[in-house]
Design a protein around this motif. Structure first.
Motif, PDB file in Angstrom:
ATOM      1  N   VAL A 235       0.841  -1.201   0.000  1.00 40.39           N
ATOM      2  CA  VAL A 235       0.000   0.000   0.000  1.00 40.39           C
ATOM      3  C   VAL A 235       0.876   1.250   0.000  1.00 40.39           C
ATOM      4  CG1 VAL A 235      -1.663   1.345   1.342  1.00 40.39           C
ATOM      5  CG2 VAL A 235      -1.972  -1.115   1.089  1.00 40.39           C
ATOM      6  N   GLY A 236       1.920   1.257   0.820  1.00 45.51           N
ATOM      7  CA  GLY A 236       2.801   2.417   0.881  1.00 45.51           C
ATOM      8  C   GLY A 236       3.523   2.683  -0.420  1.00 45.51           C
ATOM      9  N   THR A 237       4.073   1.627  -1.011  1.00 44.96           N
ATOM     10  CA  THR A 237       4.775   1.807  -2.287  1.00 44.96           C
ATOM     11  C   THR A 237       3.803   2.214  -3.392  1.00 44.96           C
ATOM     12  OG1 THR A 237       4.590  -0.587  -2.670  1.00 44.96           O
ATOM     13  CG2 THR A 237       6.628   0.220  -1.705  1.00 44.96           C
ATOM     14  N   GLN A 238       2.568   1.729  -3.335  1.00 36.85           N
ATOM     15  CA  GLN A 238       1.573   2.139  -4.328  1.00 36.85           C
ATOM     16  C   GLN A 238       1.211   3.606  -4.185  1.00 36.85           C
ATOM     17  OE1 GLN A 238      -1.673  -0.604  -3.880  1.00 36.85           O
ATOM     18  NE2 GLN A 238      -0.699  -2.205  -5.078  1.00 36.85           N
ATOM     19  N   MET A 239       1.067   4.078  -2.955  1.00 35.80           N
ATOM     20  CA  MET A 239       0.787   5.499  -2.745  1.00 35.80           C
ATOM     21  C   MET A 239       1.931   6.349  -3.275  1.00 35.80           C
ATOM     22  SD  MET A 239      -0.927   5.634   1.056  1.00 35.80           S
ATOM     23  CE  MET A 239      -1.072   7.427   0.967  1.00 35.80           C
ATOM     24  N   ALA A 240       3.170   5.939  -2.973  1.00 38.94           N
ATOM     25  CA  ALA A 240       4.333   6.682  -3.457  1.00 38.94           C
ATOM     26  C   ALA A 240       4.388   6.677  -4.981  1.00 38.94           C
ATOM     27  CB  ALA A 240       5.611   6.083  -2.870  1.00 38.94           C
ATOM     28  N   ALA A 241       4.110   5.520  -5.576  1.00 38.98           N
ATOM     29  CA  ALA A 241       4.142   5.419  -7.036  1.00 38.98           C
ATOM     30  C   ALA A 241       3.047   6.267  -7.668  1.00 38.98           C
ATOM     31  CB  ALA A 241       3.988   3.960  -7.458  1.00 38.98           C
ATOM     32  N   CYS A 242       1.878   6.335  -7.037  1.00 40.07           N
ATOM     33  CA  CYS A 242       0.775   7.106  -7.594  1.00 40.07           C
ATOM     34  C   CYS A 242       1.075   8.602  -7.548  1.00 40.07           C
ATOM     35  CB  CYS A 242      -0.506   6.802  -6.828  1.00 40.07           C
ATOM     36  SG  CYS A 242      -1.993   7.452  -7.625  1.00 40.07           S
TER      37      CYS A 242
END
Length: 313
Positions: A235-242
């Protein structure tokens, strides 16, 4: 834990210096410069040279970078060459749109992937498990821009249910959030499934079942809680990627976010806007990853004890 947070924040300084150095010099290597955007069509050689001197292009890139870093260390991200607006204001005007899109994509991803991943783990090897993994693979394989165009054609042009682009209320977030969230759903589903498979085979879950705890309670209170760390990481890496990488989706849906700001600034060779925006995005991503690391402490007491020792051993 305070010492750990302080250490992580101090690590931002070399990261910012490295990112700004790379972006500044890569922009200098790109063909063309902002002078071609600023100079009038009938500009004379003297006018062009005066513009180059005004914006520092008569000096070396090292000199311009040093001047920029002096302002950055004073908290000044610079001023856009084209608009004359402070980069900080430009970035903060676009940030709410990117954050709302990020939140929508994460909600879509979690709402679909957690139940699907848990279902697949519980019914490991069944037809439902295989079907869920095929859907996850399909979502992972579809390019965002292609899916976004399909959604626009289906739900905007033919059905007229949602706007085809722009930011005009909650309805305008639906299609771009689904476009981004679909790819994230595939990753999170597979992560949830593999993490749950590791946990549901543990002896303490057999013990809980033997004590008469219901299967729903075993999965929800015991298995899912102990499988959360890999899920939180995703979830954290997805937020950063988004925040840093939803450029294609923002372009397809004409979304006024940070990604479009960076792309437009790159195309116009607006070096302060590009450098300042990427520095701010780097800081945002670093803070999100720090928050994710701190969330580990609330999930696993062993990690909290490690943070209390300053991150040692």
């Amino acid at each position: 834990m305070g010492k750990y947070i302080g250490k992580r924040l101090l690590m931002l300084i070399p990261v910012i210096i490295g990112v700004s150095f790379l972006i500044y010099f890569i922009m200098d290597l790109a063909p063309g410069d902002v002078i071609s955007q600023l100079a009038p069509d009938n500009a004379t050689t003297e006018q062009i040279e005066a513009l180059r001197a005004q914006y520092g292009y008569d000096r070396s890139v090292f000199y311009r970078y040093a001047i920029y870093m002096q302002g950055l260390f004073r908290g000044n991200l610079g001023v856009s060459f084209l608009t004359g607006q402070p980069v900080w204001e430009m970035y903060m005007q676009r940030l709410p749109a990117t954050l709302s899109l990020t939140l929508g994509a994460i909600i879509v991803s979690i709402a679909i992937s957690l139940p699907l991943g848990i279902f697949s783990a519980i019914h490991n090897g069944s037809l439902g498990d295989n079907a869920a993994m095929v859907l996850a693979l399909l979502g992972l394989s579809m390019p965002n821009f292609w899916l976004g165009l399909l959604l626009i054609i289906a739900f905007s042009l033919h059905l007229g249910l949602f706007p085809s682009g722009g930011m005009s209320g909650l309805s305008s977030i639906v299609l771009p959030a689904i476009t981004i969230g679909t790819g994230y759903t595939a990753i999170m589903t597979r992560t949830t499934r593999s993490s749950m498979l590791d946990v549901i085979r543990q002896d303490y879950l057999r013990t809980a079942r033997a004590k008469g705890v219901s299967e729903k309670a075993v999965i929800r209170r015991h298995a899912l809680k102990n499988a959360l760390i890999p899920i939180i990481t995703v979830v954290g890496t997805q937020m950063a990627a988004c925040i840093g990488g939803s450029v294609l989706t923002e372009t397809v849906f004409a979304w006024p976010g940070v990604g479009r700001l960076i792309i437009d600034s790159v195309n116009q060779r607006d070096v302060p806007a590009v450098t300042g925006s990427i520095i701010m995005t780097t800081i945002m991503i670093s803070v999100i990853l720090l928050v994710i690391d701190l969330l580990y402490a609330f999930v696993d007491p062993r990690i909290k004890a490690q943070y209390a020792r300053g991150g040692k051993g």
